[in-house]
Structures are given as structure tokens and as C-alpha cells.
Design a protein around this motif. Structure first.
Motif, short mmCIF file in Angstrom:
data_model
loop_
_atom_site.label_atom_id
_atom_site.label_comp_id
_atom_site.label_asym_id
_atom_site.label_seq_id
_atom_site.Cartn_x
_atom_site.Cartn_y
_atom_site.Cartn_z
N MET A 1 37.07 57.43 42.11
CA MET A 1 36.09 57.92 41.16
C MET A 1 36.81 58.72 40.08
N ALA A 2 36.35 58.52 38.86
CA ALA A 2 37.01 59.17 37.73
C ALA A 2 36.01 59.44 36.62
N ILE A 3 36.35 60.43 35.83
CA ILE A 3 35.56 60.72 34.64
C ILE A 3 36.11 59.86 33.51
N ARG A 4 35.25 59.08 32.89
CA ARG A 4 35.66 58.22 31.77
C ARG A 4 35.35 58.92 30.45
N ILE A 5 36.00 58.47 29.40
CA ILE A 5 35.75 59.00 28.06
C ILE A 5 34.48 58.36 27.51
N ILE A 6 33.57 59.19 27.02
CA ILE A 6 32.32 58.68 26.44
C ILE A 6 32.56 58.33 24.98
N VAL A 7 32.24 57.09 24.63
CA VAL A 7 32.39 56.59 23.27
C VAL A 7 31.34 57.25 22.38
N LYS A 8 31.75 57.65 21.19
CA LYS A 8 30.84 58.33 20.26
C LYS A 8 30.50 57.43 19.08
N ASP A 9 29.27 57.58 18.59
CA ASP A 9 28.84 56.91 17.37
C ASP A 9 29.70 57.43 16.22
N PRO A 10 30.25 56.62 15.35
CA PRO A 10 29.89 55.24 15.03
C PRO A 10 30.80 54.16 15.63
N ASP A 11 31.38 54.37 16.81
CA ASP A 11 32.23 53.35 17.41
C ASP A 11 31.46 52.03 17.49
N PRO A 12 32.04 50.94 16.98
CA PRO A 12 31.32 49.66 16.93
C PRO A 12 30.91 49.09 18.30
N VAL A 13 31.57 49.49 19.38
CA VAL A 13 31.20 48.97 20.70
C VAL A 13 29.75 49.35 21.04
N LEU A 14 29.27 50.45 20.48
CA LEU A 14 27.89 50.88 20.75
C LEU A 14 26.86 49.96 20.10
N ARG A 15 27.29 49.10 19.19
CA ARG A 15 26.38 48.18 18.49
C ARG A 15 26.47 46.76 19.02
N GLU A 16 27.27 46.55 20.04
CA GLU A 16 27.44 45.22 20.61
C GLU A 16 26.44 44.98 21.74
N LYS A 17 26.18 43.71 22.00
CA LYS A 17 25.30 43.35 23.12
C LYS A 17 26.18 43.17 24.36
N ALA A 18 25.79 43.84 25.43
CA ALA A 18 26.56 43.79 26.68
C ALA A 18 26.34 42.45 27.40
N LEU A 19 27.32 42.08 28.18
CA LEU A 19 27.31 40.79 28.88
C LEU A 19 26.75 40.92 30.29
N THR A 20 26.11 39.86 30.74
CA THR A 20 25.55 39.81 32.09
C THR A 20 26.67 39.92 33.13
N VAL A 21 26.42 40.71 34.16
CA VAL A 21 27.37 40.86 35.26
C VAL A 21 27.17 39.69 36.22
N THR A 22 28.26 39.02 36.57
CA THR A 22 28.19 37.90 37.51
C THR A 22 29.01 38.15 38.78
N LYS A 23 29.92 39.12 38.72
CA LYS A 23 30.76 39.42 39.88
C LYS A 23 30.37 40.78 40.45
N PHE A 24 29.94 40.78 41.70
CA PHE A 24 29.55 41.99 42.40
C PHE A 24 30.65 42.29 43.41
N ASN A 25 31.61 43.11 42.98
CA ASN A 25 32.80 43.33 43.78
C ASN A 25 33.25 44.79 43.67
N ALA A 26 34.44 45.07 44.18
CA ALA A 26 34.98 46.43 44.19
C ALA A 26 35.12 46.99 42.77
N ASN A 27 35.44 46.15 41.80
CA ASN A 27 35.57 46.63 40.41
C ASN A 27 34.22 47.14 39.90
N LEU A 28 33.14 46.44 40.20
CA LEU A 28 31.81 46.88 39.79
C LEU A 28 31.44 48.18 40.51
#
Length: 160
Positions: A1-28
Motif C-alpha cells: 500500500m502506498a500514497i500516490r500523487i494526486i493529479v491536479k487540474d489542468p493536467d490533461p489526464v483528468l479530461r480523458e475517458k477511462a478504460l474498462t477494467v478486464t483483468k481482476f488481479n493483484a495489480n488491481l
């Protein structure tokens, strides 16, 4: 478990559409654990994967024990919504800014848990607001896009 960096506006990743998750594994599972840790560390009530730079349809929320405590949803979708509430929202990706946003008062959402099993979340008031806010993040929508007005934290204190 780790604390991740929170992306701030206006970072373009916040305007992208996220992809459907298909793998339910240790990474998820690690992603979900890290998202919860990050949300709690930032004293938020919700976090979507794009807010930590990961374009996956994954959200975590904790609106308090009265709303079920920690909720993890993978590939969430709104099933139904009713009623209306108009109130303040903030966002960990837009620090220092709040806004008045109209949202449904009640929500039913479906998705999957960390193992791919179907789940359903029913919520009212704060939880309903949170579900809509976090799913909006998965579609590249920020609360400031929907707010009837925005104001700084300092201005909000003056209103009270």
C-alpha cells in the motif's frame, strides 16, 4: 500500500475517458488499496483512478459508516437516479476551489468488486453526490464543468 500523487487540474489526464477494467488481479488489488490510502491521506471522501494518473474505470469512496464505509467499485455505471440536491462540492484534483452543483438525491449504481463479482450500491445525499462525482471523473468531467458558481475556500468561509 502506498500514497500516490494526486493529479491536479489542468493536467490533461483528468479530461480523458477511462478504460474498462478486464483483468481482476493483484495489480488491481494494489491499485484499489493505494487509492484508498491516498484518499484517506488527503482527507477526501472519494477518488477515481484518473486522479492518480491511471485511466482505468476504478473508484473508491468513503462517506462515513452511515453510508457503508469504504466502497470500491470497478467499472461503475449509474442504473437509476431520482430527486435533486444542490450543494457544495470540492475535489482533491482542484484544491482550494468549491462549487455549487446540482446532483440527484438518490442513486443506484452497479459495477464489480475487486474480484470481478457484480455489486450494486444504493445511496442518498452525500453518497449519491459522491458516486456521480467519481463516475464523472471516469468520463473526463470535473465538478467545475457542472457548477452553477465556484468560489475559493476563503470565500466559502465568508459566506458562513
Amino acid at each position: 500500500m502506498a500514497i500516490r500523487i494526486i493529479v491536479k487540474d489542468p493536467d490533461p489526464v483528468l479530461r480523458e475517458k477511462a478504460l474498462t477494467v478486464t483483468k481482476f488481479n493483484a495489480n488491481l488489488h494494489k491499485l484499489l488499496d493505494d487509492m484508498a490510502d491516498t484518499m484517506y491521506d488527503a482527507e477526501g471522501v472519494g477518488l477515481a483512478a484518473p486522479q492518480i494518473g491511471i485511466l482505468k474505470r476504478v473508484i473508491v469512496m468513503d462517506c462515513g459508516e452511515e453510508h457503508g464505509g469504504l466502497i470500491e467499485m470497478v467499472n461503475p455505471e449509474i442504473v437509476s437516479a431520482s430527486g435533486e440536491q444542490d450543494g457544495p462540492e470540492g475535489c482533491l484534483s482542484i484544491p482550494g476551489i468549491r462549487g455549487d452543483v446540482k446532483r440527484p438525491m438518490n442513486v443506484v449504481a452497479k459495477g464489480q468488486d475487486r474480484n470481478g463479482n457484480p455489486i450494486e450500491v444504493t445511496g442518498t445525499e452525500l453518497l449519491a453526490r459522491c458516486v456521480f462525482h467519481e463516475i464523472d471523473h471516469l468520463n473526463g468531467i470535473l465538478f467545475t464543468d457542472l457548477a452553477s458558481k465556484t468560489y475559493t475556500s476563503e470565500e466559502e468561509e465568508e459566506f458562513e
